[in-house]
Design an enzyme around this catalytic site. Structure first.
Site, PDB file in Angstrom:
ATOM      1  N   HIS C  55       4.751 -14.544  -3.759  1.00 11.42           N
ATOM      2  CA  HIS C  55       3.381 -14.377  -3.304  1.00 11.42           C
ATOM      3  C   HIS C  55       2.421 -14.092  -4.460  1.00 11.42           C
ATOM      4  CE1 HIS C  55       0.191 -13.353  -0.538  1.00 11.42           C
ATOM      5  NE2 HIS C  55       0.027 -12.200  -1.148  1.00 11.42           N
ATOM      6  N   HIS C 104      -2.909 -15.525   5.744  1.00  8.87           N
ATOM      7  CA  HIS C 104      -2.370 -14.229   6.158  1.00  8.87           C
ATOM      8  C   HIS C 104      -1.390 -14.470   7.297  1.00  8.87           C
ATOM      9  CE1 HIS C 104      -3.305  -9.730   5.799  1.00  8.87           C
ATOM     10  NE2 HIS C 104      -2.960 -10.193   4.628  1.00  8.87           N
TER      11      HIS C 104
END
Ligand SMILES: Nc1ncnc2c1ncn2[C@@H]1O[C@H](COP(=O)(O)OP(=O)(O)O)[C@@H](O)[C@H]1O
Ligand SMILES: [Mg+2]
Lengths: 79, 225, 747, 79
Positions: C55, C104
């Protein structure tokens, strides 16, 4: 008729912006001795017959509380 | 001619309210929630938004702001006050208007272009409209459902204090389709939809909202003359 | 339990550390030991594990994403590009715009409302960190099948979260997507885009320059939000009784974020800070190391000064916390009081937590004991990089051979009519008002166009009427069939959506949502999509200015359809010339620009009527897109066009329905020799245009000058859609078919 | 530290759409013996010293409940 009360509160580690906002507003009301405010939901369930705690627990678990961020407590309330 | 627009922490449509007042021809003054000084304004707008996050209840915390003490006093003495959306909620919480605004019955925030019909145009904010006139302005709120007890509602109705009702559909379940009310004296008006978002061709569904601002400007000019 | 200090790490070199549980490979762990010359402390291990995660480090995607920079046309408009919090484009000599889309996805599946809300919060802070005032948001969303029970849980939560946060922040939502496909069943996608505006000379920098400068943390208190891996760290080795310290979801407070926005803008305006970085994923760890690394400086941080929500937090938790609504500033000592003053006016907490040094090390102490001593670049810049194996999915050849063009088609007028009604009522093509009504589109008073228009348009200068247009698009069925062409098609669609309004497209952002990079087939899809997007941008001459990669979107071994979401930003010199999509009056002439051929593979028709996905996606011609764009710019500048709508999912039929229902003005249309193909083909590079009779010739001349194939297909007017010699549907009937689907599903 | 709990409920005559929504969802969970559901707020106030009921009542009256639509009840909760 019987009433079961489910108190749903955010888990202690979860941010509670509502409680925070109220706590921050208190000094303006002249209140300075409050350490913290937490705000949750109070749910009153009226059963037609007997208070059914098991039922209420199931309802709370599936519908009233979000287990990811909330805990709940159940009690029967005297009329 | 000065119209003051209050900014609370979390106010959002304050810039829009000021723009609308400007387009209508007023000078605008920005008022700060923590400053009780009204800086000599001739009228005040409490704008839309989420003051203090609208946590607890909409408008519940904002009403304790220092500027509100001054506004309450001045409103009692006749200062024109317009509360839009969150501003309406604050006026109710501050008991400058009766009743309360609660959660929309369908439980969602709803933003749409909404028809209103004027039921009474007495008062300082609505002189440029006529009774029965229909206007199209945006509504956008999560807690816009007006409630009051029957006695209050009957009184509002009897006194002509219901200024406008929703027309062609009630977007939030408001009692008696109430969209806007005023106080008895006619200087304090609360409206749930947003006239300040209907003042320019490019950005609104109509120009129907401008009348609130032009009305009060004329009223003030009349008083001053 | 005592704190694991650097001193302790030195003296206990052999202590076992749970690096694997934190997602670090053994060789990565050994590299950390090598960098530090000892074992990492608990806090350092936490920091490396987060910063070297997929990430944060982009370790699998980095080598591919390079192409965006390499292939980008040189431009002096780009004030900040990839690698910054968000790309910044100068649109006049004095004004710049910044925009970015981010995912998200995983948090939104765990807790839809808060996950989506904090997604909006996060992207807004990226925009804010560039020095901009955020002015609008958009939300590309993907869900599983519309009638799946889990979608009934996830969608309302996600929409409520996006609306709740964005509305409370005072940002108009001006567009997005709602797409349903079973491939997202266990993995909904929540992407969020934010756009902001700044005077070009207010551009901010994240570098922690100037040894002696103060490091200030501002915003919400720090709690145990989103501490995933780190709690594993705590429980795996060091601390037995910590099961209850599960990673907690992040909960957002949009009110604080609003105050943070106003505070930041005041700090920028008064030039009170020299550096700024938002806290997002990886929290303080990322902010501290990136700012120091960017400046080549070091930092001494007294971590116990951080305001905590829970007193019992340990240093590694404070460093890893993803608590929302926080920003980090670098402040000259002489300005510190002024900075704290601004914070207190707005009622937000601001705390000096350290100083910039020239040591080249980030040192963190906890009540006097050193718990971290690292070279910041090793975390921020020098993470691992992988060239992962790529392999074309084994089923692709078969999939491509199974063409939708061979499926049985409706042919009689009745069948065509029924097909059209079925398509407009299908979850992907139906009215999205149930969703978009929950978003404030009016706040800030500059929204010129918003959903359901092709692009959202925001006026950014009230004097001149200067504005920006934005669209986000991505068709993952196309990408599944051919990721290279599919990515280009996503770009083409977003580009065209911006161009139909008359705006000039100038920049691109993207969010690349894929399955596991460790699966060579997924990695191949990713590489192809990136290559397609980079090639496409090169061809169109507009740069990718930033974006986001989201991997591991899969359930078990099954990945989502590869889903590159592309956002295109355009500029309009005068927003009053924007072209809306809805018919505005009767008797306008309808032009269909572009070529229609029988292209049904990956189409909405194939999916809705046959649940079919196979073949190759429609051909994409970016040169044609560009020509269409310049045509629309000319047409809007000369006021020739009343309405224009791009053709995409559902083809001409859908475009006609949407344009007619916008203002309830019907049309009469001739469908030519093959009504089915004319109505439902999804050939790219097409636009439906409505022109007044008086402008017909002038417009036709312009089209001819641009050498665009076109035909006049009908006229506007009436209260039905009439297809000559075929069938007719009253607008009322169309509207109920189109608008009842989502309310029926979601209440 | 002492905790005071303020339960704020909508007055019985005020419509409670949230409670209604929960009540309407119950049959889908197989629950049919519930007569009504009401949802309100539970506010937990932690005082720094002694639980100050008078203070809490004042806070509730001025801030936590809106007397036009809500009633409240106060109690001290044992730790
Ligand atoms: N989640 C959403 N949020 C805001 N707007 C949305 C959302 N989903 C769809 N929209 C809007 O609805 C309209 C139709 O969407 P879509 O059919 O995907 O457009 P297109 O095919 O032209 O890209 C567009 O204006 C789009 O921005
Ligand atoms: Mg479009």
């Amino acid at each position: 008729m019987a009433r079961v009360v489910v108190d749903v509160m955010l888990k202690p580690e979860i941010l509670d912006p509502q409680g925070q906002a109220v706590a921050n507003a208190l000094p303006r009301l002249g209140v300075s001795d409050v350490a913290s405010v937490r705000i949750g939901r109070r749910v009153e369930i009226e059963f037609e017959g007997e208070a059914d705690l098991e039922r209420a627990r199931e309802i709370a678990d599936k519908l009233l509380a979000n287990p990811v961020i909330e805990d709940f407590q159940i009690k029967v309330e005297e009329a | 001619m000065k119209i003051g627009v209050v900014t609370f922490p979390g106010s959002l449509d304050d810039g829009d309210a000021a723009r609308a007042a400007r387009i209508a021809g007023a000078e605008t003054v920005r008022l700060w929630h923590a400053d009780p000084d009204l800086h000599g304004v001739d009228a005040v707008v409490l704008p839309g938004g989420f003051s203090y996050g609208d946590y607890l209840r909409c408008g519940a915390i904002a009403r304790f702001a220092p500027v509100m003490d001054s506004i309450k006093a001045a409103a009692g003495a006749g200062l024109p006050v317009l509360g839009i959306c969150n501003g309406f909620q604050i006026l109710c919480e501050a008991h400058l208007l009766p009743g309360a605004l609660t959660r929309n019955q369908h439980l969602h925030f709803r933003n749409r272009d909404q028809w209103l019909r004027f039921t009474s145009v007495e008062g300082v904010w609505t002189g440029d409209y006529s009774e029965g006139q229909e206007i199209l302005i945006p509504v956008k709120n999560g807690e816009g459902c007006y409630v009051a007890d029957d006695k209050t509602l009957d009184e509002l109705e009897a006194n002509g204090q219901i200024v406008a009702r929703y027309h062609n559909g009630n977007p939030n379940g408001s009692m008696r389709d109430i969209a806007a009310i005023r106080n008895e004296a006619g200087n304090v008006l609360g409206i749930m939809p947003h006239p300040e978002h209907a003042v320019e061709d490019l950005t609104g569904p109509s120009l129907d909202g401008l009348g609130f601002f032009t009305s009060v400007i004329k009223h003030i000019a009349g008083v001053k003359a | 339990m005592s704190i694991d200090t650097v001193e302790r790490a030195d003296s206990t070199p052999d202590e076992l550390q749970p690096f694997a549980e934190l997602g670090l490979k053994e060789d990565e762990y050994l590299r950390i030991r090598q960098i530090l010359g000892r074992r990492p402390t608990q806090s350092e291990l936490a920091m490396y594990s987060i910063m070297w995660s997929e990430h944060c480090s982009y370790k699998s995607s980095k080598i591919h994403l390079k192409q965006f920079g390499e292939k980008a046309p040189p431009s002096d408009r780009m004030l900040a590009g990839i690698g910054e919090n968000a790309g910044v484009i100068a649109i006049t000599d004095t004004l710049a715009v910044t925009f970015k889309v981010e995912s998200h996805n995983h948090p939104s599946f765990v807790e839809p409302h808060q996950g989506a809300a904090t997604g909006v919060g996060g992207i807004v802070r990226d925009i804010l960190a560039m020095g901009a005032r955020p002015v609008a948001v958009m939300d590309p969303l993907r869900f599983g099948a519309a009638d799946h029970p889990d979608t009934r849980r996830v969608l309302p939560g996600v929409v409520g979260g996006i609306g709740g946060y964005g509305n409370c922040l005072g940002l108009p939502n001006i567009g997005g997507e709602v797409v349903f496909d079973p491939s997202y069943q266990g993995n909904p996608l929540v992407n969020a885009l934010c756009v902001g505006v700044l005077p070009a000379d207010r551009l901010q920098n994240k570098a922690a320059v100037g040894p002696g400068n103060i490091v200030v943390l501002m915003g919400a208190k720090t709690g145990r939000d989103g501490i995933g891996g780190v709690s594993v760290l705590a429980s795996a080795t060091f601390d037995e009784g910590s099961e209850q310290r599960r990673p907690s979801v992040q909960v957002g407070d949009p009110f604080i974020e609003k105050l943070l926005i106003e505070s930041c803008l005041e700090l920028y305006e008064s030039k009170l800070i020299v550096g700024v970085q938002d806290l997002g994923g990886a929290g303080l760890t990322c902010a501290l190391t990136e700012t120091a690394a960017a400046a080549g400086t070091g930092m001494d941080v007294q971590l116990e000064k951080v305001h905590l929500r829970e007193a019992s937090m340990e240093p590694h938790e404070v460093l890893a916390s993803e608590s929302q609504e926080r920003m980090l500033f670098i402040v000259e000592p002489s300005n510190l009081d002024a900075v704290l003053g601004v914070a207190s006016v707005w009622g937000v907490i601001a705390t000096p937590i350290g100083t910039v040094t020239d040591t080249g090390r980030v040192r963190v102490t906890w009540h006097g004991e050193t718990v971290v001593d690292v070279p910041p670049g090793s975390l921020a810049d020098d993470g691992p990089v992988y060239a992962r194996p790529l392999r074309e999915p084994a089923d692709l050849i078969l999939l491509q051979a199974d063409r939708a063009e061979t499926l049985p088609r409706p042919s009689t007028p009745d069948e065509l009519r029924e097909t059209l009604l079925r398509l407009v009522a299908s979850p992907n093509l139906c009215d999205k008002t149930w969703v978009t009504e929950q978003y404030d589109r009016y706040v800030l008073g500059n929204t010129v166009l918003a959903q359901p228009e092709d692009s959202g348009i925001i006026r950014i200068d009230e004097e001149s009427g200067l504005g920006v247009a934005l669209s986000v698009d991505g068709n993952s069925r196309y990408t599944r069939l051919d990721p290279y062409e599919g990515a280009k098609l996503a770009l083409a669609e977003a580009f065209r959506n911006v161009a139909v309004t008359g705006a000039t497209p100038v920049a691109v952002t993207d969010c690349l949502n894929f399955g596991s990079p460790e699966d060579p087939a997924v990695m191949w899809q990713f590489a192809e999509a990136v290559r397609g997007l980079a090639d496409g941008c090169q061809e169109l001459g507009i740069p990718v200015t930033g974006g986001n990669v989201s991997f591991y979107n899969q359930t078990g071994a099954v990945a989502i359809h590869p889903t590159p979401i592309v956002g295109v930003l355009g500029v309009l010199d005068d927003v009053s010339q924007r072209i809306p999509m809805g018919f505005t009056q009767a008797d306008d002439v309808l032009f269909l620009l572009g070529e229609t051929t029988a292209e049904f593979s990956g189409s909405e028709w194939a999916w809705v009527t046959h649940e079919h996905l196979g073949g190759k996606p429609p051909r994409v011609d970016l040169g044609r897109e560009q020509t269409l764009a310049s045509l629309m710019q000319r047409a809007s500048a000369s006021g020739l066009v009343h309405a224009a709508h791009d053709l995409s999912d559902g083809g001409l039929a859908q475009a006609l329905v949407e344009s007619a229902l916008r203002k309830n003005i019907g049309a009469t249309v001739s469908l030519g020799s093959d009504p089915f193909v004319t109505l439902f083909s999804e050939s790219a590079s097409r636009i439906l245009v409505a022109v007044s009779v008086g402008h017909r010739q002038a417009f036709e001349a312009l089209v001819t000058e641009h050498e665009i194939p076109h035909s006049v297909i009908g006229v506007t007017g009436g209260s039905s859609l009439v297809f000559r010699d075929q069938f007719e549907i009253p607008l009322d009937e169309l509207r109920s078919a189109w608008s009842e689907t989502l309310p029926k599903l979601f209440g």
